[in-house]
Scaffold this active site. Sequence first.
Site, PDB file in Angstrom:
ATOM      1  N   GLY A  13      14.746  56.804  50.102  1.00  0.00           N
ATOM      2  CA  GLY A  13      14.873  57.118  48.682  1.00  0.00           C
ATOM      3  C   GLY A  13      14.571  58.569  48.335  1.00  0.00           C
ATOM      4  O   GLY A  13      14.122  58.858  47.223  1.00  0.00           O
ATOM      5  N   ASN A  15      16.790  60.820  47.848  1.00  0.00           N
ATOM      6  CA  ASN A  15      17.736  61.180  46.775  1.00  0.00           C
ATOM      7  C   ASN A  15      17.291  60.609  45.435  1.00  0.00           C
ATOM      8  O   ASN A  15      17.432  61.256  44.403  1.00  0.00           O
ATOM      9  CB  ASN A  15      19.151  60.713  47.128  1.00  0.00           C
ATOM     10  CG  ASN A  15      19.818  61.655  48.106  1.00  0.00           C
ATOM     11  OD1 ASN A  15      20.241  62.736  47.731  1.00  0.00           O
ATOM     12  ND2 ASN A  15      19.863  61.262  49.365  1.00  0.00           N
ATOM     13  N   MET A  90      23.044  51.060  51.869  1.00  0.00           N
ATOM     14  CA  MET A  90      23.710  51.000  53.166  1.00  0.00           C
ATOM     15  C   MET A  90      24.544  49.737  53.395  1.00  0.00           C
ATOM     16  O   MET A  90      24.800  49.371  54.525  1.00  0.00           O
ATOM     17  CB  MET A  90      22.671  51.150  54.292  1.00  0.00           C
ATOM     18  CG  MET A  90      21.925  52.468  54.256  1.00  0.00           C
ATOM     19  SD  MET A  90      23.011  53.915  54.196  1.00  0.00           S
ATOM     20  CE  MET A  90      23.597  53.941  55.885  1.00  0.00           C
ATOM     21  N   LEU A  93      29.826  46.906  49.121  1.00  0.00           N
ATOM     22  CA  LEU A  93      29.747  46.162  47.864  1.00  0.00           C
ATOM     23  C   LEU A  93      30.991  45.308  47.702  1.00  0.00           C
ATOM     24  O   LEU A  93      32.091  45.701  48.100  1.00  0.00           O
ATOM     25  CB  LEU A  93      29.627  47.124  46.681  1.00  0.00           C
ATOM     26  CG  LEU A  93      28.269  47.811  46.533  1.00  0.00           C
ATOM     27  CD1 LEU A  93      28.323  48.836  45.411  1.00  0.00           C
ATOM     28  CD2 LEU A  93      27.156  46.797  46.271  1.00  0.00           C
ATOM     29  N   ASN A 107      28.691  57.616  44.475  1.00  0.00           N
ATOM     30  CA  ASN A 107      28.017  57.516  45.773  1.00  0.00           C
ATOM     31  C   ASN A 107      27.818  58.922  46.330  1.00  0.00           C
ATOM     32  O   ASN A 107      28.611  59.818  46.063  1.00  0.00           O
ATOM     33  CB  ASN A 107      28.903  56.712  46.741  1.00  0.00           C
ATOM     34  CG  ASN A 107      28.295  56.572  48.124  1.00  0.00           C
ATOM     35  OD1 ASN A 107      27.111  56.252  48.266  1.00  0.00           O
ATOM     36  ND2 ASN A 107      29.089  56.816  49.156  1.00  0.00           N
ATOM     37  N   HIS A 109      27.584  60.977  49.935  1.00  0.00           N
ATOM     38  CA  HIS A 109      27.942  60.783  51.349  1.00  0.00           C
ATOM     39  C   HIS A 109      27.631  62.069  52.120  1.00  0.00           C
ATOM     40  O   HIS A 109      28.034  63.160  51.689  1.00  0.00           O
ATOM     41  CB  HIS A 109      29.427  60.434  51.463  1.00  0.00           C
ATOM     42  CG  HIS A 109      29.823  60.132  52.869  1.00  0.00           C
ATOM     43  ND1 HIS A 109      29.476  58.950  53.499  1.00  0.00           N
ATOM     44  CD2 HIS A 109      30.494  60.868  53.781  1.00  0.00           C
ATOM     45  CE1 HIS A 109      29.930  58.968  54.733  1.00  0.00           C
ATOM     46  NE2 HIS A 109      30.545  60.115  54.941  1.00  0.00           N
ATOM     47  N   ASP A 145      34.092  54.851  51.156  1.00  0.00           N
ATOM     48  CA  ASP A 145      33.963  56.286  50.875  1.00  0.00           C
ATOM     49  C   ASP A 145      35.314  56.930  50.548  1.00  0.00           C
ATOM     50  O   ASP A 145      35.580  58.065  50.951  1.00  0.00           O
ATOM     51  CB  ASP A 145      33.284  57.010  52.058  1.00  0.00           C
ATOM     52  CG  ASP A 145      31.889  56.468  52.337  1.00  0.00           C
ATOM     53  OD1 ASP A 145      31.175  56.137  51.375  1.00  0.00           O
ATOM     54  OD2 ASP A 145      31.522  56.366  53.522  1.00  0.00           O
ATOM     55  N   GLU A 174      22.061  67.517  49.382  1.00  0.00           N
ATOM     56  CA  GLU A 174      22.166  66.267  48.605  1.00  0.00           C
ATOM     57  C   GLU A 174      21.247  66.288  47.394  1.00  0.00           C
ATOM     58  O   GLU A 174      21.642  65.876  46.300  1.00  0.00           O
ATOM     59  CB  GLU A 174      21.786  65.066  49.483  1.00  0.00           C
ATOM     60  CG  GLU A 174      22.809  64.725  50.528  1.00  0.00           C
ATOM     61  CD  GLU A 174      22.447  63.472  51.300  1.00  0.00           C
ATOM     62  OE1 GLU A 174      23.360  62.860  51.845  1.00  0.00           O
ATOM     63  OE2 GLU A 174      21.261  63.106  51.361  1.00  0.00           O
TER      64      GLU A 174
HETATM   65  C1  GRF Z   1      21.588  60.094  52.499  1.00  0.00           C
HETATM   66  O1  GRF Z   1      21.822  61.004  53.544  1.00  0.00           O
HETATM   67  C2  GRF Z   1      22.886  59.636  51.888  1.00  0.00           C
HETATM   68  O2  GRF Z   1      23.876  60.607  51.923  1.00  0.00           O
HETATM   69  C3  GRF Z   1      23.266  58.487  52.766  1.00  0.00           C
HETATM   70  O3  GRF Z   1      22.051  57.840  53.054  1.00  0.00           O
HETATM   71  C4  GRF Z   1      20.990  58.797  53.016  1.00  0.00           C
HETATM   72  C5  GRF Z   1      19.925  58.253  52.112  1.00  0.00           C
HETATM   73  O4  GRF Z   1      18.747  58.985  52.168  1.00  0.00           O
HETATM   74  N1  GRF Z   1      24.265  57.675  52.116  1.00  0.00           N
HETATM   75  P1  GRF Z   1      17.576  58.693  51.149  1.00  0.00           P
HETATM   76  O5  GRF Z   1      17.262  57.201  51.206  1.00  0.00           O
HETATM   77  O6  GRF Z   1      18.017  59.122  49.781  1.00  0.00           O
HETATM   78  O7  GRF Z   1      16.421  59.495  51.647  1.00  0.00           O
END
Ligand code: GRF
Length: 214
Positions: A13, A15, A90, A93, A107, A109, A145, A174
């Site tokens: 988490g 992000n 992950m 859906l 999303n 990626h 994606d 990100e």
């Molecule tokens: C990120 O690299 C995102 O791009 C991918 O999964 C990872 C999630 O990281 N889809 P986090 O859980 O936000 O640390």
Amino acid sequence: MSLRVAVLISGAGTNLQALLDTVHRKHGIEIAAVASSTPTAGGLARAERAGIETAVFPIVDQRDRAARDHALGDWLEQRSIELVVLAGFMELLDPGLVRRFAGRMINIHPALLPAFPGVRAIEQALDYGVKVTGVTVHFVDEGIDTGPIILQECFELPYSRDIGEIEQRVHAVEHRLLPRAVRLIAQGSVRIDERNPRLVHIDERGDGGERGDV
Ligand code: GRF
């Protein structure tokens, strides 16, 4: 009124944390709910620390994916969620859920789509030997994606090809790109072209429709 955002996670988490730190309760954005596919996701604790409602939707608790995603969609709608952000969610859906939130689900990626979709994108890019990689934020459609691209940022790969180092670079991008995309959506600056639904227009200055701070 703030844009009510839900974040879907499966892992650490980071992000989600970037969103909490930079756009939550600012720029007319409210992270109103966090849902995880698994009870072990580290991101759940981040949401709880921020006082945000959480729920876990493990697929094993349901008849199948469609049933799980129906329950998840109901949960999101009951909370009047207007934008769903997949931030390291992950699992695939169900198409029914994707249609329910069409144009309202994004999303992040860790590659420059359409290169290296699906899982292990960073490893895929390294194995291929690319010199440049990056990050994509896109709308979610029923493919893997494949939805229209909102933002992308690239960087050159160092010769060292150290996966840990590259993951750090990807995460740094990100953590900037995802909050920026949510901010642009909240201020009404993101629009899918009516004649070409692959094309997403970004108007950085917005249309004057920025929502007030909460
Ligand atoms: C990120 O690299 C995102 O791009 C991918 O999964 C990872 C999630 O990281 N889809 P986090 O859980 O936000 O640390």
